[in-house]
Design a protein around this motif. Sequence first.
Motif, PDB file in Angstrom:
ATOM      1  N   MET A   1       0.846  -1.199   0.000  1.00 33.73           N
ATOM      2  CA  MET A   1       0.000   0.000   0.000  1.00 33.73           C
ATOM      3  C   MET A   1       0.881   1.248   0.000  1.00 33.73           C
ATOM      4  O   MET A   1       1.680   1.461   0.911  1.00 33.73           O
ATOM      5  N   ASN A   2       0.754   2.080  -1.045  1.00 32.67           N
ATOM      6  CA  ASN A   2       1.501   3.328  -1.124  1.00 32.67           C
ATOM      7  C   ASN A   2       0.724   4.465  -0.480  1.00 32.67           C
ATOM      8  O   ASN A   2      -0.504   4.511  -0.550  1.00 32.67           O
ATOM      9  N   LEU A   3       1.441   5.385   0.149  1.00 38.28           N
ATOM     10  CA  LEU A   3       0.834   6.543   0.789  1.00 38.28           C
ATOM     11  C   LEU A   3       1.240   7.806   0.050  1.00 38.28           C
ATOM     12  O   LEU A   3       2.429   8.064  -0.152  1.00 38.28           O
ATOM     13  N   ARG A   4       0.242   8.602  -0.358  1.00 35.74           N
ATOM     14  CA  ARG A   4       0.498   9.872  -1.033  1.00 35.74           C
ATOM     15  C   ARG A   4       0.731  10.945   0.032  1.00 35.74           C
ATOM     16  O   ARG A   4      -0.103  11.152   0.915  1.00 35.74           O
ATOM     17  N   CYS A   5       1.878  11.634  -0.070  1.00 32.85           N
ATOM     18  CA  CYS A   5       2.327  12.510   1.015  1.00 32.85           C
ATOM     19  C   CYS A   5       2.443  13.969   0.582  1.00 32.85           C
ATOM     20  O   CYS A   5       2.764  14.276  -0.569  1.00 32.85           O
ATOM     21  N   VAL A   6       2.213  14.840   1.571  1.00 35.34           N
ATOM     22  CA  VAL A   6       2.500  16.265   1.444  1.00 35.34           C
ATOM     23  C   VAL A   6       3.474  16.626   2.566  1.00 35.34           C
ATOM     24  O   VAL A   6       3.302  16.182   3.715  1.00 35.34           O
ATOM     25  N   VAL A   7       4.493  17.424   2.223  1.00 35.22           N
ATOM     26  CA  VAL A   7       5.497  17.846   3.200  1.00 35.22           C
ATOM     27  C   VAL A   7       5.418  19.364   3.356  1.00 35.22           C
ATOM     28  O   VAL A   7       5.358  20.094   2.355  1.00 35.22           O
ATOM     29  N   ILE A   8       5.420  19.828   4.610  1.00 37.06           N
ATOM     30  CA  ILE A   8       5.289  21.265   4.877  1.00 37.06           C
ATOM     31  C   ILE A   8       6.334  21.685   5.908  1.00 37.06           C
ATOM     32  O   ILE A   8       6.350  21.160   7.031  1.00 37.06           O
ATOM     33  N   ASP A   9       7.191  22.621   5.528  1.00 34.50           N
ATOM     34  CA  ASP A   9       8.191  23.164   6.457  1.00 34.50           C
ATOM     35  C   ASP A   9       8.691  24.493   5.906  1.00 34.50           C
ATOM     36  O   ASP A   9       8.985  24.603   4.714  1.00 34.50           O
ATOM     37  N   ASP A  10       8.761  25.501   6.777  1.00 31.65           N
ATOM     38  CA  ASP A  10       9.186  26.824   6.316  1.00 31.65           C
ATOM     39  C   ASP A  10      10.701  26.952   6.218  1.00 31.65           C
ATOM     40  O   ASP A  10      11.205  27.943   5.688  1.00 31.65           O
ATOM     41  N   PRO A  12      14.005  25.851   4.412  1.00 26.18           N
ATOM     42  CA  PRO A  12      14.364  25.185   3.154  1.00 26.18           C
ATOM     43  C   PRO A  12      15.181  23.905   3.334  1.00 26.18           C
ATOM     44  O   PRO A  12      14.909  22.898   2.677  1.00 26.18           O
ATOM     45  N   LEU A  13      16.175  23.935   4.258  1.00 29.69           N
ATOM     46  CA  LEU A  13      17.005  22.746   4.466  1.00 29.69           C
ATOM     47  C   LEU A  13      16.183  21.590   5.029  1.00 29.69           C
ATOM     48  O   LEU A  13      16.330  20.443   4.614  1.00 29.69           O
ATOM     49  N   ALA A  14      15.306  21.906   5.973  1.00 30.67           N
ATOM     50  CA  ALA A  14      14.458  20.871   6.570  1.00 30.67           C
ATOM     51  C   ALA A  14      13.483  20.306   5.546  1.00 30.67           C
ATOM     52  O   ALA A  14      13.226  19.098   5.511  1.00 30.67           O
ATOM     53  N   LEU A  15      12.960  21.186   4.687  1.00 31.07           N
ATOM     54  CA  LEU A  15      12.033  20.739   3.652  1.00 31.07           C
ATOM     55  C   LEU A  15      12.726  19.795   2.683  1.00 31.07           C
ATOM     56  O   LEU A  15      12.175  18.737   2.329  1.00 31.07           O
ATOM     57  N   ARG A  16      13.942  20.146   2.275  1.00 27.67           N
ATOM     58  CA  ARG A  16      14.685  19.286   1.348  1.00 27.67           C
ATOM     59  C   ARG A  16      15.023  17.945   1.993  1.00 27.67           C
ATOM     60  O   ARG A  16      14.986  16.897   1.337  1.00 27.67           O
ATOM     61  N   GLN A  17      15.353  17.974   3.284  1.00 29.57           N
ATOM     62  CA  GLN A  17      15.670  16.720   3.978  1.00 29.57           C
ATOM     63  C   GLN A  17      14.456  15.799   4.016  1.00 29.57           C
ATOM     64  O   GLN A  17      14.552  14.597   3.737  1.00 29.57           O
ATOM     65  N   MET A  18      13.289  16.362   4.327  1.00 30.08           N
ATOM     66  CA  MET A  18      12.082  15.544   4.385  1.00 30.08           C
ATOM     67  C   MET A  18      11.727  14.993   3.006  1.00 30.08           C
ATOM     68  O   MET A  18      11.303  13.834   2.870  1.00 30.08           O
ATOM     69  N   GLU A  19      11.889  15.794   1.972  1.00 34.63           N
ATOM     70  CA  GLU A  19      11.642  15.321   0.612  1.00 34.63           C
ATOM     71  C   GLU A  19      12.566  14.150   0.274  1.00 34.63           C
ATOM     72  O   GLU A  19      12.141  13.168  -0.346  1.00 34.63           O
ATOM     73  N   ALA A  20      13.832  14.268   0.699  1.00 35.44           N
ATOM     74  CA  ALA A  20      14.809  13.197   0.434  1.00 35.44           C
ATOM     75  C   ALA A  20      14.453  11.930   1.201  1.00 35.44           C
ATOM     76  O   ALA A  20      14.565  10.812   0.680  1.00 35.44           O
ATOM     77  N   TYR A  21      14.005  12.091   2.428  1.00 36.21           N
ATOM     78  CA  TYR A  21      13.605  10.935   3.229  1.00 36.21           C
ATOM     79  C   TYR A  21      12.403  10.229   2.610  1.00 36.21           C
ATOM     80  O   TYR A  21      12.360   8.999   2.546  1.00 36.21           O
ATOM     81  N   PHE A  54       3.409  15.404   6.477  1.00 37.66           N
ATOM     82  CA  PHE A  54       4.512  15.703   7.374  1.00 37.66           C
ATOM     83  C   PHE A  54       4.536  17.217   7.528  1.00 37.66           C
ATOM     84  O   PHE A  54       4.758  17.939   6.546  1.00 37.66           O
ATOM     85  N   VAL A  55       4.290  17.722   8.730  1.00 38.99           N
ATOM     86  CA  VAL A  55       4.167  19.165   8.897  1.00 38.99           C
ATOM     87  C   VAL A  55       4.945  19.655  10.112  1.00 38.99           C
ATOM     88  O   VAL A  55       4.854  19.085  11.200  1.00 38.99           O
ATOM     89  N   ASP A  56       5.707  20.724   9.904  1.00 41.39           N
ATOM     90  CA  ASP A  56       6.426  21.376  10.999  1.00 41.39           C
ATOM     91  C   ASP A  56       5.425  22.131  11.873  1.00 41.39           C
ATOM     92  O   ASP A  56       4.462  22.722  11.375  1.00 41.39           O
ATOM     93  N   ILE A  57       5.637  22.123  13.174  1.00 33.16           N
ATOM     94  CA  ILE A  57       4.726  22.814  14.083  1.00 33.16           C
ATOM     95  C   ILE A  57       4.999  24.311  14.117  1.00 33.16           C
ATOM     96  O   ILE A  57       4.087  25.135  14.074  1.00 33.16           O
ATOM     97  N   ASN A  58       6.268  24.679  14.166  1.00 36.37           N
ATOM     98  CA  ASN A  58       6.636  26.090  14.350  1.00 36.37           C
ATOM     99  C   ASN A  58       6.832  26.790  13.014  1.00 36.37           C
ATOM    100  O   ASN A  58       7.903  26.748  12.427  1.00 36.37           O
TER     101      ASN A  58
END
Length: 247
Positions: A1-10, A12-21, A54-58
Motif C-alpha cells: 500500500m503506497n501513501l500519497r504525502c505532502v510535506v510542509i516546512d518553512d 528550506p534545508l528541513a524541507l529538502r531533507q524531508m523530501e529526500a527521506y 509531514f508538517v512542521d509545528i513552528n
Amino acid sequence: MNLRCVVIDDEPLALRQMEAYVARVHFLEIVQSFDNAIDARDYLAVDSSVDLIFVDINMPELSGVDFVRSLDNPPMVIFTTAYSEYAIEGFKLDAVDYLLKPISFEAFERAAIKARSLSELRALRDSAKSEDIPVGEQSAEKECISIRADHKTSLVKYSNIVYLESAGEYVRLHLADGGQLVTLFRLKNMETTLPADRFVRVHRSFIVNIEHITGYTKGRVFLTGNEYAPIGENYKDSFAAIAQRLG
C-alpha cells in the motif's frame, strides 16, 4: 500500500531533507511540498487523495497545529519540530507520530511504517464493513469474538484473551497462548461487545478477563503469564465487586 504525502516546512534545508527521506521509503509518494501552511491548506481543499502529511509545528502565519485543526477531514499527520514541549499538543490531534529535529532517517522510517500500518488497518476495517463481517462482535455461540487483524478475520475464544489494552485507535489483545492481535477498534466499543460477566474494565486503557485474574493488590491486578494491569481510580469500585466474587 503506497501513501500519497505532502510535506510542509518553512525551513528550506528541513524541507529538502524531508523530501529526500520520503524518496528513500518505497511506499511513500510525495505529491507536493510547501514552505507555508496556508498554501498547503488551499491545496488540500481541492485534493482529497492525500494520505499523509509531514508538517512542521513552528511556522509563521499559521502553525502546524492550527493548520491541522483548520482541516475539515485531515489525513494522517506526522508532526516535526525542534521543540519537544509541543508533543502533547500534537498527540491531542491524534497525530500518528512526532519527530523531534534533527530527524534521523531511522526515526522517520519508523514513523512512516507506523502510518502505513494504521492505513492498512483502516482499509481492513472498511473492507470488513463492506462485506458485512461482524468485526468485534460476538459469534452465535457466544464463546468467541471476531477480530479483524493481520489481513484476516479471526475468531478468538474468550478463554484465550487475558486482557485488552488501548493504544489510541487500536486495541491490542494479549492472548493466553502468548500471542497478540492488534485491531483498529476503540476500547470503549470493545467493552460493550464483550460479555460483562467475563470481562471487567480496570483502567481507562485496560480490560481484563476475570478468569485469568491470579491476584491483586491496591492498584494492580495480576494475570495469567506474569502479566498485570493497573487499576484506575475510577474503576476501583467495579473491581472491588469482582474481587468479592473471587473471594
